[in-house]
Design an enzyme around this catalytic site. Structure first.
Site, PDB file in Angstrom:
ATOM      1  N   ASN A   2      22.250  24.318 105.147  1.00  0.00           N
ATOM      2  CA  ASN A   2      21.667  24.748 106.421  1.00  0.00           C
ATOM      3  C   ASN A   2      21.990  26.225 106.606  1.00  0.00           C
ATOM      4  O   ASN A   2      23.116  26.573 106.951  1.00  0.00           O
ATOM      5  CB  ASN A   2      22.273  23.901 107.550  1.00  0.00           C
ATOM      6  CG  ASN A   2      21.841  24.370 108.930  1.00  0.00           C
ATOM      7  OD1 ASN A   2      20.927  25.190 109.054  1.00  0.00           O
ATOM      8  ND2 ASN A   2      22.488  23.840 109.956  1.00  0.00           N
TER       9      ASN A   2
ATOM     10  N   GLY B  64      31.485  25.299 111.657  1.00  0.00           N
ATOM     11  CA  GLY B  64      31.763  26.728 111.628  1.00  0.00           C
ATOM     12  C   GLY B  64      33.161  27.113 112.064  1.00  0.00           C
ATOM     13  O   GLY B  64      33.435  28.288 112.314  1.00  0.00           O
TER      14      GLY B  64
ATOM     15  N   LYS C 111      20.876  28.161 108.835  1.00  0.00           N
ATOM     16  CA  LYS C 111      20.841  28.580 110.250  1.00  0.00           C
ATOM     17  C   LYS C 111      20.035  29.879 110.381  1.00  0.00           C
ATOM     18  O   LYS C 111      19.059  30.059 109.652  1.00  0.00           O
ATOM     19  CB  LYS C 111      22.259  28.707 110.797  1.00  0.00           C
ATOM     20  CG  LYS C 111      23.091  27.455 110.493  1.00  0.00           C
ATOM     21  CD  LYS C 111      24.393  27.402 111.225  1.00  0.00           C
ATOM     22  CE  LYS C 111      25.117  26.110 110.834  1.00  0.00           C
ATOM     23  NZ  LYS C 111      26.312  25.860 111.630  1.00  0.00           N
TER      24      LYS C 111
ATOM     25  N   GLU D 158      23.645  22.675 117.423  1.00  0.00           N
ATOM     26  CA  GLU D 158      23.297  23.997 117.960  1.00  0.00           C
ATOM     27  C   GLU D 158      21.953  23.950 118.688  1.00  0.00           C
ATOM     28  O   GLU D 158      21.755  24.662 119.678  1.00  0.00           O
ATOM     29  CB  GLU D 158      23.306  25.033 116.819  1.00  0.00           C
ATOM     30  CG  GLU D 158      24.735  25.344 116.396  1.00  0.00           C
ATOM     31  CD  GLU D 158      24.900  25.753 114.949  1.00  0.00           C
ATOM     32  OE1 GLU D 158      23.911  26.098 114.288  1.00  0.00           O
ATOM     33  OE2 GLU D 158      26.059  25.706 114.480  1.00  0.00           O
TER      34      GLU D 158
ATOM     35  N   GLU E 135      28.087  15.264 112.036  1.00  0.00           N
ATOM     36  CA  GLU E 135      28.643  16.610 112.168  1.00  0.00           C
ATOM     37  C   GLU E 135      29.442  16.699 113.465  1.00  0.00           C
ATOM     38  O   GLU E 135      28.864  16.930 114.542  1.00  0.00           O
ATOM     39  CB  GLU E 135      27.523  17.654 112.192  1.00  0.00           C
ATOM     40  CG  GLU E 135      26.701  17.696 110.915  1.00  0.00           C
ATOM     41  CD  GLU E 135      26.142  19.082 110.666  1.00  0.00           C
ATOM     42  OE1 GLU E 135      26.328  19.589 109.566  1.00  0.00           O
ATOM     43  OE2 GLU E 135      25.533  19.661 111.585  1.00  0.00           O
TER      44      GLU E 135
ATOM     45  N   SER F 203      32.237  22.506 108.229  1.00  0.00           N
ATOM     46  CA  SER F 203      33.265  23.210 107.452  1.00  0.00           C
ATOM     47  C   SER F 203      33.509  22.617 106.066  1.00  0.00           C
ATOM     48  O   SER F 203      34.635  22.623 105.573  1.00  0.00           O
ATOM     49  CB  SER F 203      34.574  23.291 108.250  1.00  0.00           C
ATOM     50  OG  SER F 203      34.382  24.066 109.422  1.00  0.00           O
TER      51      SER F 203
ATOM     52  N   HIS G  23      20.332  19.062 115.360  1.00  0.00           N
ATOM     53  CA  HIS G  23      21.593  19.765 115.089  1.00  0.00           C
ATOM     54  C   HIS G  23      22.256  20.117 116.420  1.00  0.00           C
ATOM     55  O   HIS G  23      21.578  20.423 117.403  1.00  0.00           O
ATOM     56  CB  HIS G  23      21.320  21.031 114.278  1.00  0.00           C
ATOM     57  CG  HIS G  23      22.569  21.666 113.772  1.00  0.00           C
ATOM     58  ND1 HIS G  23      23.382  22.427 114.563  1.00  0.00           N
ATOM     59  CD2 HIS G  23      23.165  21.623 112.553  1.00  0.00           C
ATOM     60  CE1 HIS G  23      24.429  22.832 113.866  1.00  0.00           C
ATOM     61  NE2 HIS G  23      24.319  22.352 112.633  1.00  0.00           N
TER      62      HIS G  23
HETATM   63  P1  PGA Z   1      29.363  24.809 108.608  1.00  0.00           P
HETATM   64  O1  PGA Z   1      28.033  24.265 109.338  1.00  0.00           O
HETATM   65  O2  PGA Z   1      29.374  24.202 107.210  1.00  0.00           O
HETATM   66  O3  PGA Z   1      29.221  26.291 108.590  1.00  0.00           O
HETATM   67  O4  PGA Z   1      30.516  24.318 109.399  1.00  0.00           O
HETATM   68  C1  PGA Z   1      27.560  22.965 109.122  1.00  0.00           C
HETATM   69  C2  PGA Z   1      26.313  22.733 109.924  1.00  0.00           C
HETATM   70  O5  PGA Z   1      26.254  23.185 111.072  1.00  0.00           O
HETATM   71  O6  PGA Z   1      25.348  22.111 109.450  1.00  0.00           O
END
Ligand code: PGA
Length: 247
Positions: free
Chosen positions: A10, A169, A12, A95, A163, A208, A93
């Site tokens: 992803n 993140g 983003k 976000e 998640e 992460s 997601h």
């Molecule tokens: P990250 O994000 O691996 O940077 O923690 C995962 C995600 O949001 O899909």
């Protein structure tokens, strides 16, 4: 049941044409992967990445609209992602749930649109830190699953990504026992609803994931792969995660 594992990246709101060299490096490094690989870049890069990634790496979107077309400025229909060469789309997601107020019901409608366009819906669920601290992780995830996953879901059109919001993140990850508890719960919930077909629906862990923790996360029962954010941006890190999944 043995399912083909999946490494989904992803990106983003990251990546420009210069990132295509990472895609080419990844495609060159894994000409015959033994797991599925899907890269989900910003929509502006989908077509270029489809052309550079070769037939072994799938490309996905990060969102789609619930409707097939119409007056929705700035949105993208699932059929448009498919038209650009995408095979999948990330939906719900955290976000997007936070930034755009997406509800479970909207995520479900988007997943139905994705299915109608022939895309695999990668549906994200996960609890906040406060919800986990209050002992509500499983009830929150259960409610998200019940309302976000459409009735037509099966192993060919749906992937569920767990998640935890607090792990995205942040460099923090749940313990392996916590991941096992949630993935086992998700599998049971899907089995109650979809019967034996639930065994083939892939369950990804996301939050992460990096080269240094991928192997131990992949050793957990019912973890069929990962949804990777930051570490999917470079061929080196994402490749190391793919290798952990292939062994
Ligand atoms: P990250 O994000 O691996 O940077 O923690 C995962 C995600 O949001 O899909």
């Amino acid at each position: 049941m043995t399912v083909r594992k999946l490494a989904a990246g992803n990106w983003k709101m990251n990546g420009s044409l210069t990132a295509l060299t990472e895609v080419e490096a990844l495609a060159a490094a894994y000409p015959e992967p033994t797991c599925d690989i899907v890269l989900c870049p910003p929509a502006t890069l989908i077509r270029d990445i489809v052309q550079r990634a070769g037939s072994r790496i799938g490309v996905g979107g990060q969102d789609c609209h619930a409707r097939a077309s119409g007056a929705h400025t700035g949105d993208i229909a699932a059929s448009m992602l498919a038209d650009a060469g995408a095979v999948a789309v990330i939906l719900g997601h955290s976000e997007r749930r936070t930034d755009h107020g997406e509800t479970n019901e909207l995520v479900r409608a988007k997943a139905e649109a994705a299915h109608a366009a022939g895309l695999t819906a990668i549906i994200c669920v996960g609890e906040t830190k406060a919800e986990r601290n209050e002992g509500q992780a499983l009830s929150v995830i259960g409610a998200q699953l019940a309302a976000s996953v459409p009735d037509m879901a099966d192993e060919s059109n749906t992937v569920v990504a767990y998640e935890p919001v607090w792990a995205i993140g942040t460099g923090r990850t749940p313990t392996l026992d916590q991941i096992a508890e949630v993935h086992g719960f998700v599998r049971r919930e899907l089995t109650v609803r979809f019967g034996k077909a639930a065994a083939g629906i892939r369950l990804l862990y996301g939050g992460s994931v990096k080269p240094s923790n991928a192997s131990e996360i992949f050793s957990v029962a019912d973890v069929d792969g990962a949804l990777v954010g930051g570490a999917s941006l470079t061929a080196g890190d994402f490749g190391a995660i793919i290798e952990a999944l292939q062994t």
